[in-house]
Design a protein around this motif. Structure first.
Motif, PDB file in Angstrom:
ATOM      1  N   ILE A  49     -12.375  -9.969   8.397  1.00  0.00           N
ATOM      2  CA  ILE A  49     -11.473  -8.786   9.384  1.00  0.00           C
ATOM      3  C   ILE A  49     -10.110  -8.558   8.484  1.00  0.00           C
ATOM      4  CG2 ILE A  49     -10.555  -8.353  11.406  1.00  0.00           C
ATOM      5  CD1 ILE A  49     -13.739  -8.356  11.149  1.00  0.00           C
ATOM      6  N   ALA A  50      -9.495  -9.707   8.134  1.00  0.00           N
ATOM      7  CA  ALA A  50      -8.184  -9.554   7.470  1.00  0.00           C
ATOM      8  C   ALA A  50      -8.267  -8.496   5.984  1.00  0.00           C
ATOM      9  CB  ALA A  50      -7.600 -10.900   7.214  1.00  0.00           C
ATOM     10  N   GLU A  51      -9.325  -8.723   5.589  1.00  0.00           N
ATOM     11  CA  GLU A  51      -9.737  -8.045   4.315  1.00  0.00           C
ATOM     12  C   GLU A  51     -10.048  -6.609   4.716  1.00  0.00           C
ATOM     13  OE1 GLU A  51     -10.118  -6.771   0.285  1.00  0.00           O
ATOM     14  OE2 GLU A  51      -9.379  -8.621   1.034  1.00  0.00           O
ATOM     15  N   THR A  52     -10.788  -6.360   5.703  1.00  0.00           N
ATOM     16  CA  THR A  52     -11.057  -5.006   6.228  1.00  0.00           C
ATOM     17  C   THR A  52      -9.649  -4.438   6.450  1.00  0.00           C
ATOM     18  OG1 THR A  52     -13.158  -5.679   6.869  1.00  0.00           O
ATOM     19  CG2 THR A  52     -12.365  -3.897   7.849  1.00  0.00           C
ATOM     20  N   ILE A  53      -8.899  -5.114   7.261  1.00  0.00           N
ATOM     21  CA  ILE A  53      -7.538  -4.607   7.802  1.00  0.00           C
ATOM     22  C   ILE A  53      -6.661  -3.876   6.419  1.00  0.00           C
ATOM     23  CG2 ILE A  53      -5.371  -4.910   8.596  1.00  0.00           C
ATOM     24  CD1 ILE A  53      -6.848  -6.697  10.896  1.00  0.00           C
ATOM     25  N   LYS A  54      -6.771  -4.826   5.402  1.00  0.00           N
ATOM     26  CA  LYS A  54      -5.907  -4.771   4.494  1.00  0.00           C
ATOM     27  C   LYS A  54      -6.545  -3.669   3.475  1.00  0.00           C
ATOM     28  CE  LYS A  54      -4.486  -6.862  -0.080  1.00  0.00           C
ATOM     29  NZ  LYS A  54      -4.757  -7.962  -1.113  1.00  0.00           N
ATOM     30  N   GLN A  55      -7.582  -3.460   3.368  1.00  0.00           N
ATOM     31  CA  GLN A  55      -8.419  -2.032   2.753  1.00  0.00           C
ATOM     32  C   GLN A  55      -8.055  -0.873   3.690  1.00  0.00           C
ATOM     33  OE1 GLN A  55     -12.440  -2.829   1.366  1.00  0.00           O
ATOM     34  NE2 GLN A  55     -12.273  -4.819   0.785  1.00  0.00           N
ATOM     35  N   THR A  56      -8.172  -0.982   4.592  1.00  0.00           N
ATOM     36  CA  THR A  56      -8.053   0.181   5.857  1.00  0.00           C
ATOM     37  C   THR A  56      -6.427   0.660   5.350  1.00  0.00           C
ATOM     38  OG1 THR A  56      -9.532  -0.376   7.115  1.00  0.00           O
ATOM     39  CG2 THR A  56      -8.035   1.143   8.156  1.00  0.00           C
ATOM     40  N   ALA A  57      -5.503  -0.270   5.746  1.00  0.00           N
ATOM     41  CA  ALA A  57      -4.416   0.044   5.253  1.00  0.00           C
ATOM     42  C   ALA A  57      -3.776   0.619   3.960  1.00  0.00           C
ATOM     43  CB  ALA A  57      -3.400  -1.187   5.612  1.00  0.00           C
ATOM     44  N   ILE A  58      -4.433   0.281   2.914  1.00  0.00           N
ATOM     45  CA  ILE A  58      -4.543   0.894   1.747  1.00  0.00           C
ATOM     46  C   ILE A  58      -5.040   2.194   1.806  1.00  0.00           C
ATOM     47  CG2 ILE A  58      -5.509   0.875  -0.717  1.00  0.00           C
ATOM     48  CD1 ILE A  58      -5.267  -2.249  -0.520  1.00  0.00           C
ATOM     49  N   GLU A  59      -5.925   2.541   2.144  1.00  0.00           N
ATOM     50  CA  GLU A  59      -6.681   4.002   2.236  1.00  0.00           C
ATOM     51  C   GLU A  59      -5.696   4.850   3.135  1.00  0.00           C
ATOM     52  OE1 GLU A  59     -10.615   4.105   3.365  1.00  0.00           O
ATOM     53  OE2 GLU A  59     -11.162   2.185   2.498  1.00  0.00           O
ATOM     54  N   VAL A  60      -5.353   4.581   4.388  1.00  0.00           N
ATOM     55  CA  VAL A  60      -4.461   5.401   5.082  1.00  0.00           C
ATOM     56  C   VAL A  60      -3.105   5.600   4.400  1.00  0.00           C
ATOM     57  CG1 VAL A  60      -3.391   5.595   7.369  1.00  0.00           C
ATOM     58  CG2 VAL A  60      -5.507   4.486   7.164  1.00  0.00           C
ATOM     59  N   PHE A  61      -2.441   4.651   3.900  1.00  0.00           N
ATOM     60  CA  PHE A  61      -1.264   4.760   3.257  1.00  0.00           C
ATOM     61  C   PHE A  61      -1.252   5.642   2.024  1.00  0.00           C
ATOM     62  CE2 PHE A  61       2.193   2.742   0.254  1.00  0.00           C
ATOM     63  CZ  PHE A  61       3.400   3.171   1.081  1.00  0.00           C
ATOM     64  N   PHE A  62      -2.470   5.459   1.312  1.00  0.00           N
ATOM     65  CA  PHE A  62      -2.978   6.334   0.136  1.00  0.00           C
ATOM     66  C   PHE A  62      -2.874   7.778   0.617  1.00  0.00           C
ATOM     67  CE2 PHE A  62      -5.620   8.617  -2.771  1.00  0.00           C
ATOM     68  CZ  PHE A  62      -5.186   8.600  -3.775  1.00  0.00           C
ATOM     69  N   ALA A  63      -3.650   8.084   1.509  1.00  0.00           N
ATOM     70  CA  ALA A  63      -3.889   9.608   1.998  1.00  0.00           C
ATOM     71  C   ALA A  63      -2.449  10.007   2.633  1.00  0.00           C
ATOM     72  CB  ALA A  63      -4.789   9.691   3.185  1.00  0.00           C
ATOM     73  N   LEU A  64      -1.659   9.304   3.336  1.00  0.00           N
ATOM     74  CA  LEU A  64      -0.419   9.876   3.749  1.00  0.00           C
ATOM     75  C   LEU A  64       0.442  10.069   2.946  1.00  0.00           C
ATOM     76  CD1 LEU A  64       0.508   7.284   6.797  1.00  0.00           C
ATOM     77  CD2 LEU A  64      -0.276   9.586   6.992  1.00  0.00           C
ATOM     78  N   ARG A  65       0.429   9.350   1.528  1.00  0.00           N
ATOM     79  CA  ARG A  65       1.255   9.730   0.627  1.00  0.00           C
ATOM     80  C   ARG A  65       0.848  10.890  -0.192  1.00  0.00           C
ATOM     81  NH1 ARG A  65       1.139   5.481  -3.222  1.00  0.00           N
ATOM     82  NH2 ARG A  65      -0.634   4.548  -1.857  1.00  0.00           N
ATOM     83  N   ALA A  66      -0.505  11.267  -0.364  1.00  0.00           N
ATOM     84  CA  ALA A  66      -1.230  12.058  -1.085  1.00  0.00           C
ATOM     85  C   ALA A  66      -0.821  13.570  -0.202  1.00  0.00           C
ATOM     86  CB  ALA A  66      -2.487  12.068  -1.241  1.00  0.00           C
ATOM     87  N   VAL A  67      -1.032  13.657   0.762  1.00  0.00           N
ATOM     88  CA  VAL A  67      -0.641  14.837   1.709  1.00  0.00           C
ATOM     89  C   VAL A  67       0.642  15.034   1.884  1.00  0.00           C
ATOM     90  CG1 VAL A  67      -3.117  14.826   2.440  1.00  0.00           C
ATOM     91  CG2 VAL A  67      -1.393  13.731   3.839  1.00  0.00           C
ATOM     92  N   GLY A  68       1.615  14.169   1.626  1.00  0.00           N
ATOM     93  CA  GLY A  68       3.320  14.441   1.793  1.00  0.00           C
ATOM     94  C   GLY A  68       3.515  14.059   3.014  1.00  0.00           C
TER      95      GLY A  68
END
Length: 614
Positions: A593-612
């Motif tokens: 679960i900790a790994e799943t949370i880490k990967q999810t945070a990476i994905e959402v943070f990446f998308a937030l930065r990509a769309v400004g």
């Protein structure tokens, strides 16, 4: 990040937190941490002995439940988790599949239901491989194994192990009759593992008793033999009329009874304990429901579950139906419905219940291949006007997005994104023609449907065309990379988890079951139809990618192996396209679960930065 190829890839950014608001940050993580549990499976001759899987420890592991004492015990404790387990018919043993670091390659082991003794190899003289079915009797055990050489099926009878079937094409153990005299296997000797045939063998000498095949493009799936001793009827899925339906095959007499139900969509089923009725799970337009079908009268009665997803179901000896249910808004619960109709929560795992989320609505969009069904979610406090939108593409491809609870969907909504889940051609639940429409042109066909839904989302005012992210894992990751290269103007960013990125290299390295699947899907191997693999591979279009890309991949993934991901990233690294790579020590995803949370945070943070938005 240094790789096997020697190229340095930019590492993915891991945020300390996604939200400034403490309650929002607590809420999204709590949905992942909330303990979940599968529907218990009980031993047929000892129904108090139960096995289930749960994430209560922070890792998905196997648990036992002794209903006579109420005791629950964690059975497995492995760094990368355990998902596959079953009890022996007499309830004395728990069998679970022992692989290495999530690579899905290994063997079945067993340990006593009562705590104490260590696990032992369950069937001697069966080599390691990828699992291809398991049936456990009191005298007969049948085990399927797949390797690069093909499929091999074994039987362990009266202390002796025999290899009774071997073939270069995909095959597996399907079902063992209650009296253990007949064994049904699934095979693809006709060359199409996506539409398998069935064969019934005698366990005394393994002579063929009966064969059944639906014909070209029409597969058969064995569900289970009758639970009544001496009853040699096998419940089967067929698709003779263009969708998956039920038939009962008397495998000893080689006669059959088709069961025609007045239900749209598709069904799957299991037996009631006395074999007088079937428990039917019905799937239609992203939602499922439960029904009882009386075999003597032909009466179909609804069990009146609310709209949502049935995640598993079975009938206890007293007629109680135990099932898992959730909806997009409501977290998963394991429930019990008595024969008199009383319905209650069966098991409530310890810990905080997952916070609720937003419901989904339906969109039906006209596409060149027919009407496309999509599930649409909006943040609860979304402002008026177009929103940044994640187009979340499911894996499979033979799967479907459903009105089910998803901590993953919920965090995107919390971050301010609308979420659109597309049941593109290739998805299940919409008929055989819809599922098989991708044959000969996989990937590109699905993306025609994604494009149509994207057009609808923009034109309807839901989505900001400058802030659309394409996202998926496994087959969804493959589609995301392919979309970035073939539809570059549509996407502000792309996220691909455990994807196929270079299809030819993936075919070379993947497990044999998937090679068989790919040959059936593409119309041959890369050697026989190279143009199709080239046209449908993301690496072919890497030069056309213009949006930022995030790729996540597992070191031990047998389905989407790491080498072909690196091939794609090597090509991407030669261009001035921003991209990030996250590599993790597991297989095709993580059970931690900790790994799943880490990967999810990476994905959402990446998308937030990509769309400004960050």
């Amino acid at each position: 990040m240094s790789t096997q190829s020697g190229t340095e890839y930019p590492s993915a950014a891991v945020p300390d937190r996604l939200f400034d608001d403490a309650e929002a940050e607590r809420r999204w993580r709590a949905r992942f941490h909330a303990p979940r549990i599968s529907v218990p499976e009980w031993a047929i001759d000892a129904p108090d002995a139960n096995v289930y899987v749960s994430n209560a420890s922070g890792v998905w592991e196997v648990y036992s439940w002794d209903r006579s004492t109420g005791e629950h015990r964690r059975v497995t404790d492995r760094p990368n988790g355990t998902m596959h387990a079953t009890p022996s018919p007499d309830g004395r043993w728990i069998w679970w599949f022992n692989d290495t670091d999530g690579d899905e390659f290994g063997s079945w082991v067993r340990e006593p239901f009562a705590p104490g003794a260590a696990a032992e190899r369950a069937v001697p003289d069966v080599h390691d491989g990828y699992p291809a079915g398991l049936e456990i009797g009191t005298r007969v055990v049948a085990v399927g194994v797949s390797t690069d050489d093909g499929s091999e099926l074994f039987a362990h009878i009266d202390g002796e192990t025999t290899s009774f079937y071997r073939h270069e094409d995909d095959a597996g153990i399907a079902s063992l009759s209650r009296d253990e005299s007949l064994l049904a296997i699934s095979h693809s000797e006709h060359g199409d593992s996506r539409h398998p045939a069935l064969r019934v063998l005698s366990t005394d000498g393994f002579t063929t008793i009966a064969d059944k095949w639906g014909g070209e493009g029409k597969g058969l799936g064995a569900l289970e033999y009758s639970p009544v001793a001496g009853d040699q009827r096998l419940l089967v899925l067929h698709e003779r009329r263009g969708r998956e339906e039920l038939l009962i095959w008397d495998t000893a007499a080689d006669t059959e009874q088709e069961i025609e139900l007045d239900l749209p969509g598709e069904v799957v089923a299991g037996w009631y304990p006395d074999a007088t009725a079937l428990l039917v799970v019905h799937f239609h337009q992203g939602r499922s429901s439960l029904h009882r079908y009386d075999l003597s009268t032909g009466e179909l009665s609804s069990l009146d579950t609310p709209p949502g997803r049935i995640g598993g179901a079975g009938v206890r000896p007293d007629g109680t139906v135990e099932y898992s249910w959730s909806s997009a808004a409501q977290p998963t619960a394991v429930r019990a419905r008595t024969a008199s109709g009383e319905d209650s929560v069966l098991l409530e795992p310890p810990g905080e219940r997952a916070p609720e989320s937003a419901p989904v609505t339906d969109a039906f969009v006209d596409g060149i291949g027919g009407q496309i069904h999509a599930l649409v979610s909006r943040p609860a406090d979304a402002p008026e006007g177009p929103l940044p939108t994640v187009f979340s593409l499911h894996g499979g491809p033979h799967s479907a997005d459903e009105d089910r609870f998803s901590a993953y969907r919920a965090v995107w909504l919390d971050a301010g994104f609308a979420v659109v889940e597309v049941n593109y051609r290739g998805s299940t639940g919409y008929g055989s023609a819809w599922r098989d429409a991708i044959e000969g042109r996989p990937g590109l066909t699905e993306l025609e449907d994604v494009a149509a839904v994207h057009d609808w989302a923009v034109q309807s005012g839901l989505s900001d065309p400058e802030k659309c992210v394409v996202n998926g894992a496994s087959w969804g990751g493959y589609l995301s990379l392919l979309a970035l290269g073939t539809q570059p103007a549509r996407w502000a960013a792309g996220i691909a988890g455990v994807p196929v990125a270079d299809y030819v290299a993936a075919y070379e390295d993947e497990m044999e079951q998937l090679r068989s699947f790919d040959r059936a899907l593409f119309g041959g191997s890369p050697e026989t139809v190279p143009a199709v693999y080239r046209e449908c591979s993301p690496i072919t279009y890497v030069e056309a990618v213009t949006a930022p890309v995030l790729v996540l991949a597992g070191d031990n993934d047998p389905r989407c192996p790491i080498r072909q991901v690196e091939n794609y990233l090597d090509r991407l690294a030669k261009r001035e396209i921003p991209f990030e790579f996250y590599r993790f020590d597991a297989g095709h995803g993580s059970l931690v679960i900790a790994e799943t949370i880490k990967q999810t945070a990476i994905e959402v943070f990446f998308a937030l930065r990509a769309v400004g938005l960050r």
